[in-house]
Motif scaffolding. Sequence first.
Motif, PDB file in Angstrom:
ATOM      1  N   VAL A  51      34.732 157.140  86.588  1.00  0.00           N
ATOM      2  CA  VAL A  51      35.991 156.618  86.052  1.00  0.00           C
ATOM      3  C   VAL A  51      36.273 157.211  84.677  1.00  0.00           C
ATOM      4  O   VAL A  51      35.382 157.288  83.832  1.00  0.00           O
ATOM      5  CB  VAL A  51      35.940 155.076  85.923  1.00  0.00           C
ATOM      6  CG1 VAL A  51      37.316 154.547  85.522  1.00  0.00           C
ATOM      7  CG2 VAL A  51      35.483 154.435  87.214  1.00  0.00           C
ATOM      8  N   ILE A  52      37.504 157.635  84.468  1.00  0.00           N
ATOM      9  CA  ILE A  52      37.947 158.064  83.151  1.00  0.00           C
ATOM     10  C   ILE A  52      38.458 156.841  82.410  1.00  0.00           C
ATOM     11  O   ILE A  52      39.391 156.171  82.865  1.00  0.00           O
ATOM     12  CB  ILE A  52      39.061 159.120  83.261  1.00  0.00           C
ATOM     13  CG1 ILE A  52      38.604 160.305  84.110  1.00  0.00           C
ATOM     14  CG2 ILE A  52      39.477 159.588  81.872  1.00  0.00           C
ATOM     15  CD1 ILE A  52      37.342 160.992  83.598  1.00  0.00           C
ATOM     16  N   ALA A  53      37.830 156.520  81.286  1.00  0.00           N
ATOM     17  CA  ALA A  53      38.209 155.343  80.496  1.00  0.00           C
ATOM     18  C   ALA A  53      38.293 155.740  79.025  1.00  0.00           C
ATOM     19  O   ALA A  53      37.828 156.810  78.624  1.00  0.00           O
ATOM     20  CB  ALA A  53      37.190 154.223  80.692  1.00  0.00           C
ATOM     21  N   VAL A  54      38.889 154.866  78.238  1.00  0.00           N
ATOM     22  CA  VAL A  54      39.002 155.101  76.794  1.00  0.00           C
ATOM     23  C   VAL A  54      38.541 153.854  76.053  1.00  0.00           C
ATOM     24  O   VAL A  54      38.518 152.753  76.605  1.00  0.00           O
ATOM     25  CB  VAL A  54      40.447 155.463  76.380  1.00  0.00           C
ATOM     26  CG1 VAL A  54      40.892 156.761  77.036  1.00  0.00           C
ATOM     27  CG2 VAL A  54      41.412 154.323  76.726  1.00  0.00           C
ATOM     28  N   GLY A  55      38.181 154.030  74.775  1.00  0.00           N
ATOM     29  CA  GLY A  55      37.805 152.908  73.936  1.00  0.00           C
ATOM     30  C   GLY A  55      39.029 152.289  73.289  1.00  0.00           C
ATOM     31  O   GLY A  55      40.095 152.909  73.219  1.00  0.00           O
ATOM     32  N   TRP A 100      43.130 164.791  82.866  1.00  0.00           N
ATOM     33  CA  TRP A 100      42.547 164.353  84.137  1.00  0.00           C
ATOM     34  C   TRP A 100      43.600 164.022  85.183  1.00  0.00           C
ATOM     35  O   TRP A 100      43.270 163.598  86.294  1.00  0.00           O
ATOM     36  CB  TRP A 100      41.650 163.141  83.897  1.00  0.00           C
ATOM     37  CG  TRP A 100      40.476 163.477  83.033  1.00  0.00           C
ATOM     38  CD1 TRP A 100      40.320 163.219  81.702  1.00  0.00           C
ATOM     39  CD2 TRP A 100      39.292 164.165  83.433  1.00  0.00           C
ATOM     40  NE1 TRP A 100      39.116 163.696  81.242  1.00  0.00           N
ATOM     41  CE2 TRP A 100      38.465 164.288  82.296  1.00  0.00           C
ATOM     42  CE3 TRP A 100      38.846 164.695  84.652  1.00  0.00           C
ATOM     43  CZ2 TRP A 100      37.218 164.908  82.331  1.00  0.00           C
ATOM     44  CZ3 TRP A 100      37.610 165.321  84.697  1.00  0.00           C
ATOM     45  CH2 TRP A 100      36.810 165.419  83.546  1.00  0.00           C
ATOM     46  N   ARG A 101      44.867 164.232  84.835  1.00  0.00           N
ATOM     47  CA  ARG A 101      45.975 164.034  85.769  1.00  0.00           C
ATOM     48  C   ARG A 101      45.954 162.629  86.373  1.00  0.00           C
ATOM     49  O   ARG A 101      46.032 162.434  87.595  1.00  0.00           O
ATOM     50  CB  ARG A 101      45.938 165.086  86.878  1.00  0.00           C
ATOM     51  CG  ARG A 101      46.110 166.502  86.355  1.00  0.00           C
ATOM     52  CD  ARG A 101      46.112 167.516  87.457  1.00  0.00           C
ATOM     53  NE  ARG A 101      46.259 168.870  86.938  1.00  0.00           N
ATOM     54  CZ  ARG A 101      46.274 169.978  87.692  1.00  0.00           C
ATOM     55  NH1 ARG A 101      46.156 169.872  89.008  1.00  0.00           N
ATOM     56  NH2 ARG A 101      46.404 171.161  87.129  1.00  0.00           N
ATOM     57  N   ILE A 102      45.841 161.660  85.508  1.00  0.00           N
ATOM     58  CA  ILE A 102      45.873 160.256  85.915  1.00  0.00           C
ATOM     59  C   ILE A 102      47.003 159.567  85.173  1.00  0.00           C
ATOM     60  O   ILE A 102      47.446 160.031  84.120  1.00  0.00           O
ATOM     61  CB  ILE A 102      44.529 159.536  85.639  1.00  0.00           C
ATOM     62  CG1 ILE A 102      44.125 159.701  84.162  1.00  0.00           C
ATOM     63  CG2 ILE A 102      43.439 160.065  86.563  1.00  0.00           C
ATOM     64  CD1 ILE A 102      42.841 158.982  83.788  1.00  0.00           C
ATOM     65  N   SER A 103      47.490 158.472  85.717  1.00  0.00           N
ATOM     66  CA  SER A 103      48.630 157.789  85.108  1.00  0.00           C
ATOM     67  C   SER A 103      48.210 156.617  84.234  1.00  0.00           C
ATOM     68  O   SER A 103      49.032 156.078  83.497  1.00  0.00           O
ATOM     69  CB  SER A 103      49.589 157.294  86.189  1.00  0.00           C
ATOM     70  OG  SER A 103      48.926 156.413  87.074  1.00  0.00           O
ATOM     71  N   GLY A 134      33.627 151.013  88.503  1.00  0.00           N
ATOM     72  CA  GLY A 134      34.340 151.963  89.345  1.00  0.00           C
ATOM     73  C   GLY A 134      35.830 151.724  89.264  1.00  0.00           C
ATOM     74  O   GLY A 134      36.315 150.923  88.456  1.00  0.00           O
ATOM     75  N   ILE A 135      36.564 152.429  90.099  1.00  0.00           N
ATOM     76  CA  ILE A 135      38.008 152.231  90.172  1.00  0.00           C
ATOM     77  C   ILE A 135      38.433 152.413  91.617  1.00  0.00           C
ATOM     78  O   ILE A 135      37.858 153.237  92.341  1.00  0.00           O
ATOM     79  CB  ILE A 135      38.751 153.200  89.229  1.00  0.00           C
ATOM     80  CG1 ILE A 135      40.167 152.695  88.961  1.00  0.00           C
ATOM     81  CG2 ILE A 135      38.768 154.627  89.780  1.00  0.00           C
ATOM     82  CD1 ILE A 135      40.780 153.221  87.680  1.00  0.00           C
TER      83      ILE A 135
END
Length: 208
Positions: free
Chosen positions: A16-20, A35-38, A117-118
């Motif tokens: 999963v691409i996540a941010v703080g 990462w071409r995610i919305s 996960g996502i």
Amino acid sequence: MEQRWDTVGEVMTHAVIAVGRDTSFQEVAETLQRWRISAAPVLTGDGRVIGVVSEADLLGAQDRAPESTDNLTAGQLMSVPAVTVHADSPTAEAARAMARGHLKRLPVVDTQDRLVGIVSRGDLLKVHLRTDEDLAQQVRFELLAALGPGYASGVDVHAEEGRVTLTGSLPEAAPKTLLERLVRAVPGVVAAEARLTAASGGPEPVTS
């Protein structure tokens, strides 16, 4: 071993691409673009999901105050509370949550709300992309559990393009509608029909 896709944990994406929460506006924008995610989950230092920041959140901030976006962080931009789902939740529950919130994906969390996960709409579609043989195998398993080996051994299962047909016979009359309902509950089955006969009564169909 047959592949089962009954729960979110069985279809979700683990990476999963996540941010703080302190990630800047610019870094969030770059992450989504790279990462071409919305959207991306926003995490605390111990990995708990506290919100989701999306392209819509970024665009909204730009519209409201374009000159001050550089000072904004993911924690200020994110939508809260985050709509999440647990890994052991049924896939149907995730699908309903997405439909209610008009969401494309949901963070999957453990009992401590930590990200594991996502799950996306595409992941949920895996349920409907199962092979016919996989569907037939799971239906046989469900019949075995519901009827027992003595009864289930007399039932043949055929699957074609997600449509399952039961043929054969049972030692005694059984509710046809009940068996069809059991088969339709198997993820990926689009239709079910029970063409069963009573072993003691010749070719007469088994009915409810």
